[in-house]
Design a protein around this motif. Structure first.
Motif, PDB file in Angstrom:
ATOM      1  N   ASP A 253       0.851  -1.191   0.000  1.00 12.62           N
ATOM      2  CA  ASP A 253       0.000   0.000   0.000  1.00 12.62           C
ATOM      3  C   ASP A 253       0.886   1.241   0.000  1.00 12.62           C
ATOM      4  OD1 ASP A 253      -2.775  -1.178   0.369  1.00 12.62           O
ATOM      5  OD2 ASP A 253      -1.737  -2.025   2.104  1.00 12.62           O
ATOM      6  N   PRO A 254       1.432   1.636  -1.170  1.00 15.70           N
ATOM      7  CA  PRO A 254       2.299   2.818  -1.219  1.00 15.70           C
ATOM      8  C   PRO A 254       1.607   4.034  -0.623  1.00 15.70           C
ATOM      9  CG  PRO A 254       2.358   1.650  -3.310  1.00 15.70           C
ATOM     10  CD  PRO A 254       1.256   1.014  -2.499  1.00 15.70           C
ATOM     11  N   GLY A 255       2.351   4.766   0.192  1.00 14.40           N
ATOM     12  CA  GLY A 255       1.793   5.931   0.865  1.00 14.40           C
ATOM     13  C   GLY A 255       1.460   5.676   2.315  1.00 14.40           C
ATOM     14  N   LEU A 256       1.433   4.401   2.729  1.00 14.29           N
ATOM     15  CA  LEU A 256       1.178   4.062   4.123  1.00 14.29           C
ATOM     16  C   LEU A 256       2.481   3.671   4.810  1.00 14.29           C
ATOM     17  CD1 LEU A 256      -2.123   1.963   4.073  1.00 14.29           C
ATOM     18  CD2 LEU A 256      -1.813   4.445   4.170  1.00 14.29           C
ATOM     19  N   SER A 257       2.575   3.972   6.092  1.00 12.38           N
ATOM     20  CA  SER A 257       3.752   3.623   6.888  1.00 12.38           C
ATOM     21  C   SER A 257       3.313   3.001   8.206  1.00 12.38           C
ATOM     22  CB  SER A 257       4.615   4.852   7.172  1.00 12.38           C
ATOM     23  OG  SER A 257       5.153   5.388   5.985  1.00 12.38           O
ATOM     24  N   LEU A 258       4.095   2.025   8.650  1.00 13.41           N
ATOM     25  CA  LEU A 258       3.891   1.397   9.952  1.00 13.41           C
ATOM     26  C   LEU A 258       4.926   1.966  10.918  1.00 13.41           C
ATOM     27  CD1 LEU A 258       2.843  -0.828  11.929  1.00 13.41           C
ATOM     28  CD2 LEU A 258       4.525  -2.367  10.879  1.00 13.41           C
ATOM     29  N   PHE A 259       4.455   2.563  12.009  1.00 14.68           N
ATOM     30  CA  PHE A 259       5.326   3.088  13.049  1.00 14.68           C
ATOM     31  C   PHE A 259       5.270   2.168  14.264  1.00 14.68           C
ATOM     32  CE2 PHE A 259       4.789   6.810  10.466  1.00 14.68           C
ATOM     33  CZ  PHE A 259       5.944   7.564  10.654  1.00 14.68           C
ATOM     34  N   ILE A 260       6.423   1.904  14.852  1.00 16.00           N
ATOM     35  CA  ILE A 260       6.504   1.035  16.023  1.00 16.00           C
ATOM     36  C   ILE A 260       7.393   1.689  17.069  1.00 16.00           C
ATOM     37  CG2 ILE A 260       7.053  -1.271  16.887  1.00 16.00           C
ATOM     38  CD1 ILE A 260       7.028  -2.217  13.926  1.00 16.00           C
ATOM     39  N   HIS A 261       6.886   1.826  18.285  1.00 15.07           N
ATOM     40  CA  HIS A 261       7.726   2.258  19.394  1.00 15.07           C
ATOM     41  C   HIS A 261       8.436   1.022  19.941  1.00 15.07           C
ATOM     42  CE1 HIS A 261       6.830   6.430  19.593  1.00 15.07           C
ATOM     43  NE2 HIS A 261       5.545   6.281  19.861  1.00 15.07           N
ATOM     44  N   VAL A 262       9.741   1.018  19.849  1.00 17.88           N
ATOM     45  CA  VAL A 262      10.539  -0.139  20.255  1.00 17.88           C
ATOM     46  C   VAL A 262      10.901   0.016  21.727  1.00 17.88           C
ATOM     47  CG1 VAL A 262      12.582  -1.512  19.777  1.00 17.88           C
ATOM     48  CG2 VAL A 262      11.438  -0.292  17.912  1.00 17.88           C
ATOM     49  N   VAL A 263      10.323  -0.846  22.569  1.00 18.24           N
ATOM     50  CA  VAL A 263      10.514  -0.774  24.015  1.00 18.24           C
ATOM     51  C   VAL A 263      11.017  -2.119  24.510  1.00 18.24           C
ATOM     52  CG1 VAL A 263       9.392  -0.319  26.225  1.00 18.24           C
ATOM     53  CG2 VAL A 263       8.629   0.898  24.175  1.00 18.24           C
ATOM     54  N   GLU A 264      12.069  -2.107  25.281  1.00 20.95           N
ATOM     55  CA  GLU A 264      12.669  -3.351  25.787  1.00 20.95           C
ATOM     56  C   GLU A 264      11.713  -4.035  26.758  1.00 20.95           C
ATOM     57  OE1 GLU A 264      16.650  -4.891  28.223  1.00 20.95           O
ATOM     58  OE2 GLU A 264      16.424  -2.777  27.639  1.00 20.95           O
ATOM     59  N   ALA A 265      11.477  -5.331  26.531  1.00 26.61           N
ATOM     60  CA  ALA A 265      10.587  -6.104  27.399  1.00 26.61           C
ATOM     61  C   ALA A 265      11.118  -6.118  28.827  1.00 26.61           C
ATOM     62  CB  ALA A 265      10.456  -7.534  26.870  1.00 26.61           C
ATOM     63  N   GLY A 266      10.230  -5.936  29.778  1.00 33.32           N
ATOM     64  CA  GLY A 266      10.607  -5.977  31.188  1.00 33.32           C
ATOM     65  C   GLY A 266      11.207  -4.693  31.721  1.00 33.32           C
ATOM     66  N   SER A 267      11.403  -3.696  30.866  1.00 34.39           N
ATOM     67  CA  SER A 267      12.000  -2.436  31.298  1.00 34.39           C
ATOM     68  C   SER A 267      10.980  -1.602  32.060  1.00 34.39           C
ATOM     69  CB  SER A 267      12.513  -1.647  30.099  1.00 34.39           C
ATOM     70  OG  SER A 267      11.430  -1.260  29.266  1.00 34.39           O
ATOM     71  N   THR A 268      11.479  -0.581  32.751  1.00 34.34           N
ATOM     72  CA  THR A 268      10.586   0.328  33.464  1.00 34.34           C
ATOM     73  C   THR A 268       9.602   0.981  32.502  1.00 34.34           C
ATOM     74  OG1 THR A 268      12.281   0.792  35.134  1.00 34.34           O
ATOM     75  CG2 THR A 268      10.481   2.392  34.915  1.00 34.34           C
ATOM     76  N   LEU A 269      10.092   1.343  31.317  1.00 31.38           N
ATOM     77  CA  LEU A 269       9.228   1.961  30.316  1.00 31.38           C
ATOM     78  C   LEU A 269       8.134   0.997  29.882  1.00 31.38           C
ATOM     79  CD1 LEU A 269       8.525   4.304  28.499  1.00 31.38           C
ATOM     80  CD2 LEU A 269      10.281   3.539  26.895  1.00 31.38           C
ATOM     81  N   ALA A 270       8.483  -0.271  29.689  1.00 31.93           N
ATOM     82  CA  ALA A 270       7.487  -1.268  29.291  1.00 31.93           C
ATOM     83  C   ALA A 270       6.415  -1.423  30.366  1.00 31.93           C
ATOM     84  CB  ALA A 270       8.168  -2.605  29.024  1.00 31.93           C
ATOM     85  N   ARG A 271       6.830  -1.403  31.632  1.00 31.06           N
ATOM     86  CA  ARG A 271       5.854  -1.533  32.719  1.00 31.06           C
ATOM     87  C   ARG A 271       4.945  -0.301  32.790  1.00 31.06           C
ATOM     88  NH1 ARG A 271      10.482  -3.728  35.272  1.00 31.06           N
ATOM     89  NH2 ARG A 271      10.922  -1.763  36.349  1.00 31.06           N
ATOM     90  N   ARG A 272       5.489   0.879  32.516  1.00 27.52           N
ATOM     91  CA  ARG A 272       4.663   2.083  32.529  1.00 27.52           C
ATOM     92  C   ARG A 272       3.644   2.055  31.396  1.00 27.52           C
ATOM     93  NH1 ARG A 272       7.698   7.286  32.128  1.00 27.52           N
ATOM     94  NH2 ARG A 272       5.771   8.158  32.990  1.00 27.52           N
ATOM     95  N   LEU A 273       4.043   1.563  30.231  1.00 31.01           N
ATOM     96  CA  LEU A 273       3.103   1.463  29.114  1.00 31.01           C
ATOM     97  C   LEU A 273       2.012   0.445  29.414  1.00 31.01           C
ATOM     98  CD1 LEU A 273       5.470   1.606  26.005  1.00 31.01           C
ATOM     99  CD2 LEU A 273       3.885   3.360  26.797  1.00 31.01           C
ATOM    100  N   ALA A 274       2.386  -0.664  30.064  1.00 32.19           N
ATOM    101  CA  ALA A 274       1.397  -1.678  30.424  1.00 32.19           C
ATOM    102  C   ALA A 274       0.373  -1.097  31.397  1.00 32.19           C
ATOM    103  CB  ALA A 274       2.103  -2.888  31.037  1.00 32.19           C
ATOM    104  N   ALA A 275       0.851  -0.270  32.318  1.00 34.24           N
ATOM    105  CA  ALA A 275      -0.061   0.355  33.271  1.00 34.24           C
ATOM    106  C   ALA A 275      -0.996   1.333  32.575  1.00 34.24           C
ATOM    107  CB  ALA A 275       0.736   1.081  34.361  1.00 34.24           C
ATOM    108  N   LEU A 276      -0.509   1.939  31.502  1.00 29.55           N
ATOM    109  CA  LEU A 276      -1.318   2.926  30.791  1.00 29.55           C
ATOM    110  C   LEU A 276      -2.543   2.297  30.133  1.00 29.55           C
ATOM    111  CD1 LEU A 276      -1.555   5.872  29.770  1.00 29.55           C
ATOM    112  CD2 LEU A 276      -0.142   5.212  27.817  1.00 29.55           C
ATOM    113  N   VAL A 277      -2.391   1.074  29.627  1.00 25.32           N
ATOM    114  CA  VAL A 277      -3.500   0.444  28.910  1.00 25.32           C
ATOM    115  C   VAL A 277      -4.353  -0.448  29.812  1.00 25.32           C
ATOM    116  CG1 VAL A 277      -2.266   0.502  26.729  1.00 25.32           C
ATOM    117  CG2 VAL A 277      -2.079  -1.518  28.180  1.00 25.32           C
ATOM    118  N   ALA A 278      -3.883  -0.710  31.035  1.00 25.08           N
ATOM    119  CA  ALA A 278      -4.639  -1.569  31.952  1.00 25.08           C
ATOM    120  C   ALA A 278      -5.608  -0.725  32.776  1.00 25.08           C
ATOM    121  CB  ALA A 278      -3.685  -2.316  32.876  1.00 25.08           C
ATOM    122  N   ASP A 279      -6.859  -1.141  32.813  1.00 26.62           N
ATOM    123  CA  ASP A 279      -7.878  -0.463  33.623  1.00 26.62           C
ATOM    124  C   ASP A 279      -7.993   1.016  33.302  1.00 26.62           C
ATOM    125  OD1 ASP A 279      -8.360  -2.880  34.984  1.00 26.62           O
ATOM    126  OD2 ASP A 279      -6.664  -2.459  36.331  1.00 26.62           O
TER     127      ASP A 279
END
Length: 295
Positions: A253-279
């Protein structure tokens, strides 16, 4: 639009004004009324006639070879991205159609398979955008991170509208000035490569009319096209977030882009993101401001 106001002419003049005349033999700043090189100096450095170069700056329809464009790019000290942009602008003036433009994805919806892919990438935030900067699909994590983008219906899920027309963006984006520069630079890049997209043209016109911040940056003719980088936001629920990203083009699909935030599993940042989407989006005491730059 007058010839002197063409995108090609504006870009050439902006790059010419940027060049330090003392970088070239025989060119000094003494007695100059404008910054940078004169037209005749650019023409001499590129090995072309002054009239020929002047016609390019006036945006007149001129058949120009790749060799001449390369010579002008070298004379103006353009980087690779700017040189590509110069070629695109010159070809746009010549009205040369390309197969890629005819096949670009111009719709507002994405194939269901792309939604499946973004969902499968969780817990990494992942989303699909087009070159108009519309958020077209994303997983729960991405929608949680960019929740302010969807809070005001007038933004229409468009990042450029959010940045320049929604005051909330200044509280959300910790590096607003940089983000604003990059947003305009990216739209400059896309507009040249997709000159027939009416919706993109309408978006740019609307931003020009409604935002002085956008208009002043648009007139600078700077361009940006990042494949990777980072975002630094002050999320209304959990405060300061610094997230690296990678950008992948959707080949089918030319013109479309996939963006991914690369976060290390088990990191503090990963835990904060998990908290953001939970409840829902739980509040985080003391997380209401951006961290000082450099931390």
């Amino acid at each position: 639009m007058a010839a002197e106001d063409s995108d090609l002419g504006g870009f050439l003049r902006s790059r010419r004004a940027r060049v330090n005349p003392t970088s070239f033999n025989g060119a000094t700043g003494i007695g100059r009324r404008v910054p940078g090189l004169r037209r005749e100096e650019v023409a001499a450095l590129a090995g072309i006639s002054v009239e020929y170069y002047a016609r390019l700056e006036r945006g007149q329809k001129v058949r120009v070879s790749e060799a001449v464009l390369g010579a002008i790019a070298r004379a103006l000290g353009l980087n690779d991205l700017e040189a590509t942009h110069l070629h695109d602008l010159a070809h746009s003036v010549e009205k040369i159609p390309t197969a890629a433009r005819a096949q670009d994805h111009h719709g507002d919806a994405v194939r269901p398979a792309l939604q499946v892919i973004t969902d499968a990438l969780g817990p990494l935030p992942a989303w699909i955008t087009n070159y108009r900067m519309d958020f077209l699909a994303g997983n729960r994590e991405a929608r949680a991170v960019y929740a302010p983008l969807f809070a005001n219906p007038e933004d229409k899920g468009n990042r450029a509208r959010f940045i320049f027309l929604n005051p909330v963006s200044r509280a959300f984006e910790c590096r607003w000035e940089r983000v604003a520069d990059e947003t305009v630079g990216a739209l400059r890049w896309y507009a040249t490569r997709h000159p027939d997209d009416l919706e993109l043209s309408k978006l740019i016109l609307d931003l020009n009319l409604r935002s002085p911040e956008f208009r002043s940056r648009w007139d600078d003719h700077n361009i940006v096209h990042h494949r990777s980088g980072d975002v630094h936001v002050n999320h209304p629920a959990i405060g300061d977030l610094k997230l690296p990203y990678e950008r992948l083009d959707v080949t089918h699909d030319p013109g479309l882009s996939l963006f991914i935030h690369v976060v290390e599993a088990g990191s503090t940042l990963a835990r904060r993101l998990a908290a953001l989407v939970a409840d829902g989006f739980p509040a985080s005491p003391g997380g209401s401001v951006c961290a000082p730059r450099g931390l």
